[in-house]
Each structure stands twice: as C-alpha cells, then as structure tokens.
Design a protein around this motif. Structure first.
Motif, PDB file in Angstrom:
ATOM      1  N   ALA A  21     -29.795 -96.573 -12.036  1.00  0.00           N
ATOM      2  CA  ALA A  21     -29.921 -97.663 -11.240  1.00  0.00           C
ATOM      3  C   ALA A  21     -30.088 -97.531  -9.659  1.00  0.00           C
ATOM      4  O   ALA A  21     -30.927 -98.126  -9.000  1.00  0.00           O
ATOM      5  CB  ALA A  21     -28.682 -98.623 -11.372  1.00  0.00           C
ATOM      6  N   ALA A  22     -29.358 -96.283  -9.103  1.00  0.00           N
ATOM      7  CA  ALA A  22     -29.578 -96.215  -7.693  1.00  0.00           C
ATOM      8  C   ALA A  22     -31.051 -95.594  -7.316  1.00  0.00           C
ATOM      9  O   ALA A  22     -31.523 -95.730  -6.373  1.00  0.00           O
ATOM     10  CB  ALA A  22     -28.660 -95.036  -7.289  1.00  0.00           C
ATOM     11  N   ALA A  23     -31.460 -94.727  -8.401  1.00  0.00           N
ATOM     12  CA  ALA A  23     -32.826 -94.248  -8.275  1.00  0.00           C
ATOM     13  C   ALA A  23     -33.687 -95.408  -8.291  1.00  0.00           C
ATOM     14  O   ALA A  23     -34.650 -95.405  -7.404  1.00  0.00           O
ATOM     15  CB  ALA A  23     -33.104 -93.255  -9.336  1.00  0.00           C
ATOM     16  N   ALA A  24     -33.600 -96.416  -9.130  1.00  0.00           N
ATOM     17  CA  ALA A  24     -34.237 -97.657  -8.913  1.00  0.00           C
ATOM     18  C   ALA A  24     -34.286 -98.301  -7.520  1.00  0.00           C
ATOM     19  O   ALA A  24     -35.431 -98.720  -7.142  1.00  0.00           O
ATOM     20  CB  ALA A  24     -34.067 -98.699 -10.030  1.00  0.00           C
ATOM     21  N   LEU A  25     -33.056 -98.636  -7.128  1.00  0.00           N
ATOM     22  CA  LEU A  25     -33.199 -99.220  -5.834  1.00  0.00           C
ATOM     23  C   LEU A  25     -33.709 -98.306  -4.662  1.00  0.00           C
ATOM     24  O   LEU A  25     -34.517 -98.864  -3.868  1.00  0.00           O
ATOM     25  CB  LEU A  25     -31.545 -99.372  -5.460  1.00  0.00           C
ATOM     26  CG  LEU A  25     -31.258 -99.993  -4.313  1.00  0.00           C
ATOM     27  CD1 LEU A  25     -31.948-101.306  -4.015  1.00  0.00           C
ATOM     28  CD2 LEU A  25     -29.591-100.087  -4.038  1.00  0.00           C
ATOM     29  N   ALA A  26     -33.403 -97.026  -4.709  1.00  0.00           N
ATOM     30  CA  ALA A  26     -33.993 -96.136  -3.523  1.00  0.00           C
ATOM     31  C   ALA A  26     -35.786 -96.276  -3.755  1.00  0.00           C
ATOM     32  O   ALA A  26     -36.496 -96.196  -2.640  1.00  0.00           O
ATOM     33  CB  ALA A  26     -33.687 -94.806  -3.820  1.00  0.00           C
ATOM     34  N   PRO A  78     -21.370-102.134   0.890  1.00  0.00           N
ATOM     35  CA  PRO A  78     -21.768-103.667   1.052  1.00  0.00           C
ATOM     36  C   PRO A  78     -23.158-103.829   1.461  1.00  0.00           C
ATOM     37  O   PRO A  78     -23.979-104.781   1.097  1.00  0.00           O
ATOM     38  CB  PRO A  78     -20.635-104.199   1.919  1.00  0.00           C
ATOM     39  CG  PRO A  78     -19.667-103.466   1.920  1.00  0.00           C
ATOM     40  CD  PRO A  78     -20.228-102.128   1.606  1.00  0.00           C
ATOM     41  N   GLN A  79     -23.543-102.838   2.474  1.00  0.00           N
ATOM     42  CA  GLN A  79     -25.015-103.228   2.817  1.00  0.00           C
ATOM     43  C   GLN A  79     -26.025-102.652   1.831  1.00  0.00           C
ATOM     44  O   GLN A  79     -27.084-103.071   1.777  1.00  0.00           O
ATOM     45  CB  GLN A  79     -25.036-102.329   4.298  1.00  0.00           C
ATOM     46  CG  GLN A  79     -24.391-102.891   5.464  1.00  0.00           C
ATOM     47  CD  GLN A  79     -22.756-102.448   5.500  1.00  0.00           C
ATOM     48  OE1 GLN A  79     -22.390-101.853   4.328  1.00  0.00           O
ATOM     49  NE2 GLN A  79     -22.010-102.659   6.309  1.00  0.00           N
ATOM     50  N   THR A  80     -25.672-101.869   1.102  1.00  0.00           N
ATOM     51  CA  THR A  80     -26.349-101.164  -0.118  1.00  0.00           C
ATOM     52  C   THR A  80     -26.761-101.997  -1.296  1.00  0.00           C
ATOM     53  O   THR A  80     -27.584-102.173  -1.630  1.00  0.00           O
ATOM     54  CB  THR A  80     -25.963 -99.726  -0.367  1.00  0.00           C
ATOM     55  OG1 THR A  80     -25.797 -98.800   0.730  1.00  0.00           O
ATOM     56  CG2 THR A  80     -26.830 -98.877  -1.246  1.00  0.00           C
ATOM     57  N   ILE A  81     -25.502-102.572  -1.946  1.00  0.00           N
ATOM     58  CA  ILE A  81     -25.701-103.186  -3.022  1.00  0.00           C
ATOM     59  C   ILE A  81     -25.065-104.707  -2.934  1.00  0.00           C
ATOM     60  O   ILE A  81     -24.892-105.481  -3.842  1.00  0.00           O
ATOM     61  CB  ILE A  81     -24.851-102.465  -4.016  1.00  0.00           C
ATOM     62  CG1 ILE A  81     -23.347-102.246  -3.951  1.00  0.00           C
ATOM     63  CG2 ILE A  81     -25.739-101.255  -4.467  1.00  0.00           C
ATOM     64  CD1 ILE A  81     -22.673-101.818  -5.122  1.00  0.00           C
ATOM     65  N   ARG A 161     -28.020-104.480 -10.180  1.00  0.00           N
ATOM     66  CA  ARG A 161     -28.285-106.102  -9.494  1.00  0.00           C
ATOM     67  C   ARG A 161     -29.000-105.861  -8.374  1.00  0.00           C
ATOM     68  O   ARG A 161     -29.972-106.641  -8.172  1.00  0.00           O
ATOM     69  CB  ARG A 161     -26.990-106.713  -9.518  1.00  0.00           C
ATOM     70  CG  ARG A 161     -27.287-108.145  -9.487  1.00  0.00           C
ATOM     71  CD  ARG A 161     -25.987-108.842  -9.567  1.00  0.00           C
ATOM     72  NE  ARG A 161     -24.632-108.154  -8.999  1.00  0.00           N
ATOM     73  CZ  ARG A 161     -23.834-107.509  -9.821  1.00  0.00           C
ATOM     74  NH1 ARG A 161     -23.945-107.602 -11.021  1.00  0.00           N
ATOM     75  NH2 ARG A 161     -22.796-107.005  -9.244  1.00  0.00           N
ATOM     76  N   ALA A 162     -28.540-105.144  -7.554  1.00  0.00           N
ATOM     77  CA  ALA A 162     -29.318-104.814  -6.171  1.00  0.00           C
ATOM     78  C   ALA A 162     -30.802-104.151  -6.352  1.00  0.00           C
ATOM     79  O   ALA A 162     -31.665-104.675  -5.665  1.00  0.00           O
ATOM     80  CB  ALA A 162     -28.585-103.654  -5.374  1.00  0.00           C
TER      81      ALA A 162
END
Length: 379
Positions: A21-26, A78-81, A161-162
């Motif tokens: 999920a973090a990879a998808a966001l990045a 908080p700024q990231t997700i 979600r982010a």
C-alpha cells in the motif's frame, strides 16, 4: 478463466499490506498508474495483526538505514496518510534479565553507535528509579528514546486508503491466480475474470510471496509464522515506554485507553490463511508478563489473536529487483518486523520501479542471496 474485465496499468502490485500500500501511494505521487490486488482486505494479515512496535533498536545494522528512512516518514504520518494512527514516540526499552543479556545490549550499542539511535543503557538504582513498575526479573535496559508504537489496525489500512485517494486502483478480495511475463510487460489473471496488463510488477504478497517468486525462477525458503498476541482490559497508566526483551519471548505496550498489548511465542496455523494462538505459548506469555509487569497480575485478558507472517532464514527481507525477470520487483519476508520499515519499503519499491535503483542501501536484501546459499555445498 474467461476475462470479463481488462485493465492496463504502469504498475501492478500483488499484496495490500503496509509495504504494498505504501508503494502504491508513493508511485501515485510519482505520477504512475497503479493497480493493487489484495486477496483479502488491505492491512488484514501481518500488517494488521502485529504488535504495533515502531522501533529501530534491535535491528541488524544492515536494516538501520531503511529503518531510519521509515522513522522520518512516521514523524509526518498525518501529512502522509491523513491520520496519526495512534503513533506515540514513547521510547523503546529493551530489557536485560541477566548479566549476559546486559553484555549483549552493550555490544549492540557499540555496534550501531554511528547510526544515530542515541541508545542509553540504564542500570542499577537509576533503572529501578525510572521504571518502578517493572518486576525484579528485569535488571537493566537499553532505551532508544525516539522509538515508539502505533495501532497497526489503523495505520496499515490507512496507507491503502491514502493510495486510493491519490488515484490508485485498489481491488480487495481479488486474489491473483496467475502472473507471468508477457512480451514487454506482465499479464495477470485475478478475481472472477479480471485480466491485467502491466509494465511492472511488485511482489508484495507477504507470506504468500514465495510462490510468486518461485514461478519466476527465484525460489525463496520462506516459511509462515504466527505471532501470539493478547490485550488486557483498560488499566490505570502503567507502561510509559514500548517494551522489548533481549533474547525475545515477550514484548508489551500500553495504549492511551489503558489497554496493555502483550505478545510472545507462536500460534498455530488453521490453514494457509488463518492461525490461532497456541495454548502453551499463551501460558508462557502470561507467566512472563506477570514477572515483568506485576501490575498485570489479575488483569482480565479480553482477546487473544494470531495471524500469518512470512519469515526468511536470516530474518532480513527480500527487497530489490528480480534477477530473472525484467520489471519484477520483490518486497516481502519481513519476518515479524515489517511494520516500522513498511513505509520506507514502499518508497524504495517506488524508486526501483521508476529509476531501477534506490537511494537507500538495500544490497543485503537481494533475492540472489538465497540462490547463492543453495549453490554452496554443505561442509
């Protein structure tokens, strides 16, 4: 399987844990199109059932640059997700229960002195004065003051979600049935008739990633493990740090609501996807908890649980480019310690997808180390 839906994307990701999920966001923030395929629900396996420790202390030196990168991301969660995930920089205290344990903590402090962890060894009366709520079994501790803990049931799905809000196509309850190199990219069959074409493929399938790696000619000796976890009723404020123990066996933290989360030992697999706590492990965990945290004696345990994690023989992740298949990138095998580094793993995977290299050293995590080990004759 007859395809009823066809999609084309820059990057397909198998697995919706915190790393995928973090990879998808990045990747979305890099402007790439992303499709994430999760067999269950995002953050529901190892990323969501773990203890919630956000620690750098205790990691092998080769993991610390990755862990430090993650540490910076946690500071801006908080700024990231969009949520704080109940993240608290409480400090992480690793306990010694013997002189041998204390010597091991001292040796570790010296080995990682140049990594900026600011470890403080606390012994004798100073230890007792600072942590009067610990039982006599603990004789000393190593404190990493900027480490902490968070709620994995909030943070891990929060990354997914982010990513969705950033434009990633997130498909839950969509198991990947087939993944193969096809021409200049990859062809995946998933769910009930979904066919995907992608230029790049990220293998972030957790405990199930080994079968995907093997299908591309890169077998990994990945085994499933099952953490043994418990949580108490809300109690008066007790633990003001995230607790670990040299040599393992038990760990503990207390959340703002007063519940104490403790873990240690292993559960049992029910099938490939589910696990339950082990009876003997529960007994050992409760005995150790009573020794180390006397205030927990008589407390009500309101829930036990377990899950499925993927462990490698050397306890380091598999992170990097495939050696056999252009465009395939691996990110799995976090061996019960992936929650803290997950956000950084996502950024590294995104860099590898865009640039073919990472700004964080990851050479120790290459999948080729297992092929080299298999080729080495036994002594």
């Amino acid at each position: 399987m007859t395809a009823t839906e066809r999609l084309t994307t820059d990057v397909a990701i198998i697995g919706g844990g915190i790393a995928g999920a973090a990879a998808a966001l990045a990747l979305r923030r890099m402007g790439m199109s992303v499709l994430l395929l999760e067999r269950g629900f995002c953050g529901a396996q190892a990323s969501g059932v773990n203890y919630g420790g956000v620690r750098r202390q205790g990691r092998p030196p080769e993991q610390i640059p990755l862990s430090q990168r993650a540490h910076a991301i946690w500071q801006r969660l908080p700024q990231t997700i969009g949520i704080d995930g109940e993240y608290i920089r409480s400090g992480h205290l690793k306990l010694a229960r013997s002189e041998a344990d204390l010597a091991s903590l001292e040796a570790y402090r010296d080995r990682v002195r140049d990594f900026g962890l600011d470890l403080e060894l606390i012994t004798g009366n100073a230890f007792r004065d600072r942590y009067p709520w610990l039982g006599d079994r603990a004789i000393a501790g190593s404190l990493c003051p900027a480490d902490g803990h968070a709620n994995p049931r909030l943070v891990s799905p929060g990354f997914a979600r982010a990513a969705r809000q950033a434009g990633a196509d997130i498909r839950e309850q969509t198991p990947v049935r087939e993944a193969a190199r096809d021409g200049e990219g990859f062809r995946l069959l998933a769910g009930d008739g979904l066919e995907v074409r992608s230029r790049l493929l990220l293998n972030c399938a957790g405990a199930w990633a080994g079968s995907f790696a093997a299908s591309f000619g890169e077998p990994v000796p990945l085994v499933s493990s099952h953490p043994n976890m418990a949580v108490t009723e809300p109690l008066p404020r007790l633990m003001d740090v995230n607790i670990g123990v040299e040599g393992g066996g038990i760990y503990g933290r207390q959340v703002e609501r007063g519940n104490c989360v403790i873990g240690g030992g292993r559960g049992h697999a029910l099938d490939a996807d589910r696990a339950r706590p082990g009876r003997s492990a529960i007994a050992s965990l409760l005995q150790q908890a009573a020794e180390l945290f006397p205030a927990l004696r008589g407390a009500q345990i309101i829930r036990f649980w377990s899950g499925v994690e993927g462990d490698t023989p050397d306890r380091n992740p598999v992170l990097g480019l495939s050696r056999t298949t252009p465009g395939l990138i691996h990110g799995f095998g976090f061996s019960g310690a992936g929650f803290q580094i997950g956000p950084a793993v996502g950024e590294v995977l995104a860099e590898l997808a865009r640039d073919g290299r990472s700004t964080t050293p990851i050479e120790a995590f290459g999948i080729g180390r297992f092929a080299a080990a298999a080729a080495t004759p036994a002594a």
